[in-house]
Design an enzyme around this catalytic site. Structure first.
Site, short mmCIF file in Angstrom:
data_model
loop_
_atom_site.label_atom_id
_atom_site.label_comp_id
_atom_site.label_asym_id
_atom_site.label_seq_id
_atom_site.Cartn_x
_atom_site.Cartn_y
_atom_site.Cartn_z
CD GLU A 81 7.61 -10.56 3.16
OE1 GLU A 81 6.82 -10.94 2.29
OE2 GLU A 81 8.21 -9.47 3.12
N GLY A 141 -3.03 -14.31 4.75
CA GLY A 141 -3.62 -14.87 5.96
C GLY A 141 -2.84 -14.38 7.15
CD GLU A 152 -1.60 -2.41 1.56
OE1 GLU A 152 -2.43 -3.34 1.52
OE2 GLU A 152 -0.39 -2.59 1.89
CG ASP A 153 3.33 2.40 3.11
OD1 ASP A 153 2.14 2.75 3.17
OD2 ASP A 153 4.05 2.21 4.12
CB THR A 154 6.76 1.51 -1.77
OG1 THR A 154 6.93 0.15 -1.33
CG2 THR A 154 7.05 2.46 -0.63
#
Length: 450
Positions: A94, A60, A30-32
């Site tokens: 991550e 999920g 959503e940012d980049t």
């Protein structure tokens, strides 16, 4: 989070299963995703850098096993820290996995995109507010603490900070240039067309190196010219270089030291391969010695000095090996066993022996017949070559390649010629080794080769 929008290819995750990537991008879509990260991805791909960026993975609460495998199989991870990166538990998972892979040798580089690195590192401001909410949601299960530790570790790495003091295009080009340099330095070396007889020798060297221990170790490999020292060293390098923060394989040290500015060139190559700064110039030998000590002393590195014949060569490249960071490993190949004795008791020496008859037969057959055993009609000729080459891999490879595709009459003529006049290609390649020996050693050398 990661996205994959590889133009001209399927964007489904299954297309990329079980494949390794040069670069893994971790970021908040959503940012980049539609701006900076998408442009970075395209710039990396245009340079031929295989990059993972995916927006089609099923989402999920838990990061998928497929994505974890992709992170593991990547050579480099780039984390784009943006304003809302830590809102995503997916991104934070991550990050934890990336830090785990970093400990196994993966190169990790952060990008601070419109955020203050100190706020990311210390989890202050908006980053601190988000973590407070995470702790309230997840209570005391340890997950948030693992996120905090991973964020702190990666944010302490010197990366790239975008502060609008240049265009995004220029900023991205700087990143791509450094990643390209890093990828080149992490590309495996070509070992041999037919690496016969090297596996157990490689394992013996690995045992001496013991890369799991945290001391500094130096291993010297010695043996006659053409016996395979360089080949074995390259195979060892390929197997372990990913476990280090930086690595360098300096080939043909003796030969390059004898050329104009050869010492300076080797010093600059060593610094470039480990630091990735192509513009770093040492100016003169003595400044180069100090630069190597200053710039490399804090890194856990793997260094191979190939074909060394004088102590002076070692001293002008790595001094007395007393400045390396814990866990570093140095391999030196030489034909001179006595040279290794000068390096002190901390060095482990390994003698590289000639191939045995079985190994020699296989290597020669692969070059001469493209199969691991000779044709029946050529058995006597083959035995003649095996006796002639005396287990020297270089001789076996060159003679085999020279005889490939020839008929029996040509074999007989060629082998008769070898008996009278040494093969010029073998002679040229081994000349460097021969010239550095004393008279007694030269006689032994000639007996082995000819």
């Amino acid at each position: 989070m990661s996205i994959m929008t590889n133009k001209g290819a399927s964007s489904s995750f299954s297309t990329y299963q079980n494949k390794s990537f040069d670069v893994f991008l971790s970021f908040r879509y959503e940012d980049t995703g539609l701006g900076f990260t998408g442009h970075l991805y395209n710039a990396l791909c245009q340079l031929g850098i295989h990059t993972f960026i995916d927006d089609n993975l099923p989402r999920g609460e838990q990061i998928s096993a497929q994505l974890l495998e992709t992170i593991e199989s990547s050579m480099i991870s780039i984390i784009i820290f943006s304003e809302n990166y830590v809102f995503s538990t997916w991104c934070l998972d991550e990050l934890v996995k990336i830090v785990e892979c970093k400990k196994n040798g993966q190169l990790v580089q952060p990008v601070f995109y419109n955020v203050d690195p100190s706020e990311v590192r210390n989890q202050k401001g908006k980053f601190g507010e988000v973590f407070a909410k995470h702790e309230e949601k997840f209570k005391d299960n340890g997950k948030v603490q693992s996120w905090r530790e991973a964020l702190y570790e990666v944010a302490n790495i010197s990366g790239w900070h975008y502060k609008h003091n240049c265009s995004e295009f220029e900023f991205i080009q700087e990143i791509v240039k450094e990643i390209s340099n890093s990828k080149s330095n992490r590309t495996p070396l070509f070992v041999a067309t037919y690496p016969v007889g090297i596996n157990y020798r490689v394992e013996a060297i690995k045992l001496l190196l013991d890369i799991g221990s945290n001391d500094v170790r130096v291993v010297g490999m010695y043996g006659p010219g053409g016996v395979g020292k360089t080949t074995i060293a390259k195979a060892v390098y390929n197997m372990i270089y990913a476990h280090f923060e930086g690595s360098s394989f300096l080939e043909n040290v003796r030969e390059k030291f004898g050329t104009f500015n050869g010492i300076i060139h080797l010093q600059e190559t060593l610094l470039y391969e480990i630091l990735g700064d192509i513009n770093l110039k040492v100016g003169n030998i003595w400044r180069g010695i100090n630069l190597i000590k200053e710039r490399l002393c804090s890194k856990r590195i793997l260094l191979i000095l190939d074909d060394v014949d004088k102590l002076d060569q070692i001293e002008k490249l790595i001094g007395k090996c007393d400045f390396f960071s814990s866990g570093s490993r140095i391999i030196i190949t030489t034909r001179d066993k006595h040279l290794l004795a000068y390096l002190g008791k901390g060095l482990s020496a390994y003698k590289v022996n000639e191939l045995d008859d079985h190994e020699a037969l296989e290597l020669f057959s692969l070059h001469a017949f493209q199969t691991n055993k000779p044709k029946e009609d050529y058995t006597d000729f083959t035995n003649q070559v095996i006796r002639y080459a005396k287990g020297i891999p270089l001789a076996l490879a060159i003679i085999g390649a020279n005889l490939y595709g020839r008929n029996e009459l040509e074999w007989k003529s060629t082998l008769d010629k070898y008996e009278r006049i040494p093969n010029k290609e073998i002679q040229h390649i081994l000349q460097i080794s021969y010239e550095g020996l004393d008279e007694t050693e030269q006689d032994i050398f000639l007996d082995i080769i000819y």
